[in-house]
Design a protein around this motif. Structure first.
Motif, PDB file in Angstrom:
ATOM      1  N   ALA B 158       0.827  -1.207   0.000  1.00 38.47           N
ATOM      2  CA  ALA B 158       0.000   0.000   0.000  1.00 38.47           C
ATOM      3  C   ALA B 158       0.863   1.259   0.000  1.00 38.47           C
ATOM      4  O   ALA B 158       2.067   1.208   0.249  1.00 38.47           O
ATOM      5  N   SER B 159       0.210   2.382  -0.250  1.00 34.29           N
ATOM      6  CA  SER B 159       0.914   3.658  -0.278  1.00 34.29           C
ATOM      7  C   SER B 159       1.240   4.113   1.148  1.00 34.29           C
ATOM      8  O   SER B 159       0.787   3.513   2.131  1.00 34.29           O
ATOM      9  N   VAL B 160       2.005   5.170   1.258  1.00 33.21           N
ATOM     10  CA  VAL B 160       2.381   5.668   2.594  1.00 33.21           C
ATOM     11  C   VAL B 160       1.379   6.708   3.099  1.00 33.21           C
ATOM     12  O   VAL B 160       1.668   7.457   4.030  1.00 33.21           O
ATOM     13  N   GLU B 161       0.215   6.730   2.470  1.00 30.14           N
ATOM     14  CA  GLU B 161      -0.800   7.695   2.899  1.00 30.14           C
ATOM     15  C   GLU B 161      -1.300   7.379   4.299  1.00 30.14           C
ATOM     16  O   GLU B 161      -1.313   6.223   4.728  1.00 30.14           O
ATOM     17  N   GLU B 162      -1.747   8.440   4.973  1.00 30.84           N
ATOM     18  CA  GLU B 162      -2.370   8.267   6.279  1.00 30.84           C
ATOM     19  C   GLU B 162      -3.665   7.469   6.085  1.00 30.84           C
ATOM     20  O   GLU B 162      -4.303   7.567   5.035  1.00 30.84           O
ATOM     21  N   THR B 163      -4.030   6.679   7.089  1.00 31.46           N
ATOM     22  CA  THR B 163      -5.263   5.894   6.943  1.00 31.46           C
ATOM     23  C   THR B 163      -6.455   6.821   6.724  1.00 31.46           C
ATOM     24  O   THR B 163      -6.498   7.934   7.246  1.00 31.46           O
ATOM     25  N   LEU B 164      -7.419   6.303   5.971  1.00 29.14           N
ATOM     26  CA  LEU B 164      -8.479   7.154   5.432  1.00 29.14           C
ATOM     27  C   LEU B 164      -9.357   7.792   6.503  1.00 29.14           C
ATOM     28  O   LEU B 164      -9.799   8.924   6.363  1.00 29.14           O
ATOM     29  N   ILE B 165      -9.597   7.065   7.572  1.00 26.49           N
ATOM     30  CA  ILE B 165     -10.555   7.562   8.559  1.00 26.49           C
ATOM     31  C   ILE B 165     -10.109   8.895   9.153  1.00 26.49           C
ATOM     32  O   ILE B 165     -10.938   9.747   9.497  1.00 26.49           O
ATOM     33  N   PHE B 166      -8.805   9.116   9.219  1.00 27.09           N
ATOM     34  CA  PHE B 166      -8.333  10.394   9.756  1.00 27.09           C
ATOM     35  C   PHE B 166      -8.449  11.498   8.714  1.00 27.09           C
ATOM     36  O   PHE B 166      -8.721  12.652   9.041  1.00 27.09           O
ATOM     37  N   ARG B 167      -8.258  11.120   7.460  1.00 29.40           N
ATOM     38  CA  ARG B 167      -8.361  12.130   6.397  1.00 29.40           C
ATOM     39  C   ARG B 167      -9.811  12.541   6.151  1.00 29.40           C
ATOM     40  O   ARG B 167     -10.075  13.582   5.564  1.00 29.40           O
ATOM     41  N   MET B 168     -10.750  11.683   6.581  1.00 26.77           N
ATOM     42  CA  MET B 168     -12.160  11.961   6.299  1.00 26.77           C
ATOM     43  C   MET B 168     -12.852  12.785   7.379  1.00 26.77           C
ATOM     44  O   MET B 168     -14.039  13.069   7.266  1.00 26.77           O
ATOM     45  N   ARG B 169     -12.119  13.158   8.410  1.00 29.79           N
ATOM     46  CA  ARG B 169     -12.759  13.719   9.595  1.00 29.79           C
ATOM     47  C   ARG B 169     -13.791  14.813   9.300  1.00 29.79           C
ATOM     48  O   ARG B 169     -14.860  14.822   9.834  1.00 29.79           O
ATOM     49  N   ASN B 170     -13.421  15.762   8.455  1.00 24.34           N
ATOM     50  CA  ASN B 170     -14.358  16.865   8.190  1.00 24.34           C
ATOM     51  C   ASN B 170     -14.763  16.958   6.727  1.00 24.34           C
ATOM     52  O   ASN B 170     -15.197  18.018   6.274  1.00 24.34           O
ATOM     53  N   SER B 171     -14.613  15.879   6.015  1.00 23.70           N
ATOM     54  CA  SER B 171     -14.808  15.962   4.561  1.00 23.70           C
ATOM     55  C   SER B 171     -16.262  16.150   4.137  1.00 23.70           C
ATOM     56  O   SER B 171     -16.527  16.407   2.967  1.00 23.70           O
ATOM     57  N   TRP B 172     -17.201  16.045   5.069  1.00 27.71           N
ATOM     58  CA  TRP B 172     -18.601  16.194   4.681  1.00 27.71           C
ATOM     59  C   TRP B 172     -18.907  17.586   4.128  1.00 27.71           C
ATOM     60  O   TRP B 172     -19.760  17.744   3.250  1.00 27.71           O
ATOM     61  N   ARG B 173     -18.200  18.591   4.622  1.00 27.97           N
ATOM     62  CA  ARG B 173     -18.455  19.954   4.127  1.00 27.97           C
ATOM     63  C   ARG B 173     -18.089  20.063   2.640  1.00 27.97           C
ATOM     64  O   ARG B 173     -18.822  20.640   1.835  1.00 27.97           O
ATOM     65  N   GLY B 174     -16.933  19.505   2.291  1.00 29.43           N
ATOM     66  CA  GLY B 174     -16.488  19.549   0.899  1.00 29.43           C
ATOM     67  C   GLY B 174     -17.431  18.784  -0.016  1.00 29.43           C
ATOM     68  O   GLY B 174     -17.697  19.211  -1.148  1.00 29.43           O
TER      69      GLY B 174
END
Lengths: 253, 372
Positions: B158-174
């Motif tokens: 897998a890539s070295v990206e941060e796990t998705l759940i942390f990146r999604m924290r406030n994505s509902w606004r976008g």
């Protein structure tokens, strides 16, 4: 089944059934929906446990050709079973499943008031709601509460029905209105459940005049199912929910 | 039984026509076609043709008074601030994005919050795990709880990206802003769903060139992009629900690699590649034929897919707990509950993979929104 010979209207008519041990209450309530006529009917049928499919599944005893169906990722047990010569898909489901399966009746009802051509396109591709079966065993250790709680649910529905100027019970209007009352009677052998506006009578008796069955329309059924779902959510009950495997509107084409 | 006659009268029409079962004579779900590698070429296009007939019918089934509320939606979105939480989002806005916001981001009841709670419990060891649940439990505790965990900490390739759940924290606004910024009626006007909001490949029979749908829910009104969430996510989600040969579990998509990390199985690599190809065909055709070429909808559709995959991962974890997972067994008659944990891991893995694969499409829109 224990034989009770109390006359209708007896003071102890509820008590009669509540006293019956669970092993002797071997009839369940089959609430069937007919989308073509827009009516629901009620019938008490002998109960059967389909332990080979799931230890908690109960259906009418006259079910045939049962088998587990694969697929589905929600974890709900789904099975096929033939009832009254009709091939049905059944779910052993909780309140969410009840809502989803009953939604088929709502969809059928809604399609009638929308674009006819587009409605036909959808009707030909989706199943339709057939009914809900309530076994005394579905109510688990609280089986003795079954009829009391069901009575309360039906009372609420009956009150809503009475309050609504638009609703009427199909096929039961005139003779009952004379008594300022509406009625559904459920009969099977010695068991009889009478539902009147504002009151419910549940008792076991010999039906001298023969079985009588009445039906209701969509709005009434919707309220009743809504009440059942509330009970399911409260008590974690699961019922046997049936939908037709046929898109019969397309079959007519 | 006196009533049998009455029922026979009622049902005789159906009884006479018993050969016309939904799904044809040999019904197969579209997801089984996908998993077996048969959802390609003419078969794939025929299925999409049929599904588009359904979409057009759903557009037509919405009553004129039900279709358009986009201006009200835009006004409400303009009033959202940094202090607005998902719990404050109105039913109108929530339904505009397929009721995804409160369901997933509600600060107490949201699925993503519940996942974090389960991750916390797994991490501190307060849940009772069976031997078969220990490995997936350990992986999940990192995936959903460990701060700044990277996918490459867990997955070998897998890539070295941060796990998705942390990146999604406030994505509902976008997501809300993206949905409301679209212009065409096909993107913004609502359809009447006919209860088909769970119309993924797993809930479709496809046989003899004809599509049937099952597992319907309550009908509602939604814009078409939101409605398409389940259909599009199911191209990836279905792989997590492939049944084992005994029908008692789902195929585990992972094996432990030599470096003690997880990697997807060889069979999964093939199936995932096919899933991407079919997904791309469906996405391209949707943009051109249904959304009249409005390219901006593409990124929104991908975002919905990612959110729904994460949401279904949360659903699996909740289901695992409901069935007795994490608790002492007592009289619990359910066994093999670890399958729910593995399915959750698959959903999270593939959600991250989709996010990585289509990152340019998603980022493109976010950049242009910021520029505006």
């Amino acid at each position: 089944m224990t034989k009770h010979n109390r006359p209708p209207g007896s003071q102890n008519e509820f008590q009669t059934l509540l006293e019956a041990p669970i092993d002797e209450v071997e009839y369940g309530l089959w609430i069937a929906w007919n989308g073509r006529t827009g009516t629901a009917s009620f019938e008490l049928l002998p109960d059967k446990n389909l332990a080979n499919l799931h230890r908690n599944i109960h259906t009418p005893a006259c079910i045939g050709e049962t088998r587990l169906l694969k697929g589905g990722g929600s974890g709900t047990t789904v099975f096929a079973g033939e009832l009254f010569s009709e091939k049905l898909v059944w779910k052993h489901g909780g309140q969410k499943d009840t809502g989803e399966v009953f939604a088929l009746a709502e969809i059928e009802h809604e399609l009638l008031r929308r674009s006819a051509k587009a409605a036909d396109e959808l009707r030909s591709r989706i199943p339709c709601f057939r009914g809900v079966y309530l076994s005394p065993h579905h109510f688990r250790v609280r089986s003795q509460e079954l009829w009391t709680i069901l009575r309360q649910a039906i009372l609420k529905w009956a009150k809503d029905e009475a309050d609504s100027p638009h609703n009427s019970l199909h096929g039961s209007d005139h003779s009952l209105n004379k008594r300022n009352s509406r009625q559904i009677s459920l009969c099977k052998g010695q068991t009889r459940v009478d539902v009147h506006t504002g009151s419910v009578r549940v008792f076991l008796e010999d039906c001298d005049s023969g079985p009588e069955q009445r039906v209701c329309g969509y709005d009434t059924l919707k309220v009743l199912v809504s009440c059942l779902r509330e009970l399911q959510a409260k008590h974690f009950w699961k019922f046997s929910l049936a939908q037709v495997r046929y898109a019969f509107f397309s079959i007519e084409k | 039984m006196k009533y049998v006659g009455l029922y026979s009268d009622t049902f005789c029409l159906v009884g006479r026509c018993s050969q016309s079962t939904i799904g044809g004579q040999k019904p197969r779900t579209a997801s089984s076609l996908l998993i077996s590698g048969e959802l390609v070429g003419d078969t794939l296009h025929a299925l999409i043709d049929q599904f588009f007939d359904v979409l057009r019918a759903l557009q037509e089934l919405a009553l004129p008074c039900e279709k358009n509320d986009i201006e009200t939606v835009r006004k409400e979105i303009d009033q959202i601030t940094d202090k607005t939480t998902a719990a404050d989002v109105s039913p109108l806005l929530d339904s505009f994005v397929g009721k995804a916001i409160r369901k997933n981001w509600h600060p107490i009841r949201g699925r993503l919050h519940i996942v974090r709670e389960i991750g916390f419990a797994l991490n501190e060891g307060s849940l009772v795990l069976t031997p078969k649940e220990e490995l997936p439990g350990k992986i999940l505790s990192v995936l959903v709880w460990k701060v700044r965990a990277r996918m490459s900490d867990i997955f070998a390739t897998a890539s070295v990206e941060e796990t998705l759940i942390f990146r999604m924290r406030n994505s509902w606004r976008g997501i809300l802003r993206h949905a409301a910024s679209l212009e065409g009626e096909a993107c913004t006007h609502r359809i009447w769903t006919c209860g088909l909001t769970d119309a993924g490949l797993h809930n479709m029979f496809f046989s003899d060139g004809r599509l049937w749908l099952f597992d319907l829910g309550e009908p509602s009104l939604q814009p078409l992009p939101a409605f398409l969430t389940k259909f599009l996510m199911s191209f990836f989600h279905a792989l997590g629900m492939e049944e084992t040969s005994d029908g008692k579990s789902w195929v585990n998509r992972f094996v432990e690699s030599t470096c003690h990390k997880l990697e997807i199985t060889d069979a999964t690599k093939v199936k995932l590649s096919s899933a991407y190809e079919a997904f791309d065909v469906a996405l391209d055709r949707l943009v051109v034929e249904i959304f009249e070429g409005e390219e901006a909808v593409r990124g929104l559709l991908v975002k919905y897919v990612i959110v729904q995959l994460m949401s279904d991962a949360a659903f699996c974890l909740k289901r695992w707990q409901t069935k007795g997972g994490g608790s002492k067994s007592y009289d619990n008659h359910h066994t093999g509950l670890e399958k729910w944990l593995w399915r959750a891991i698959w959903d999270m893995y593939v959600a991250t993979d989709v996010s990585h694969t289509y990152s340019e499409i998603c980022l493109e829109r976010e950049t242009s929104e910021r520029d505006q």
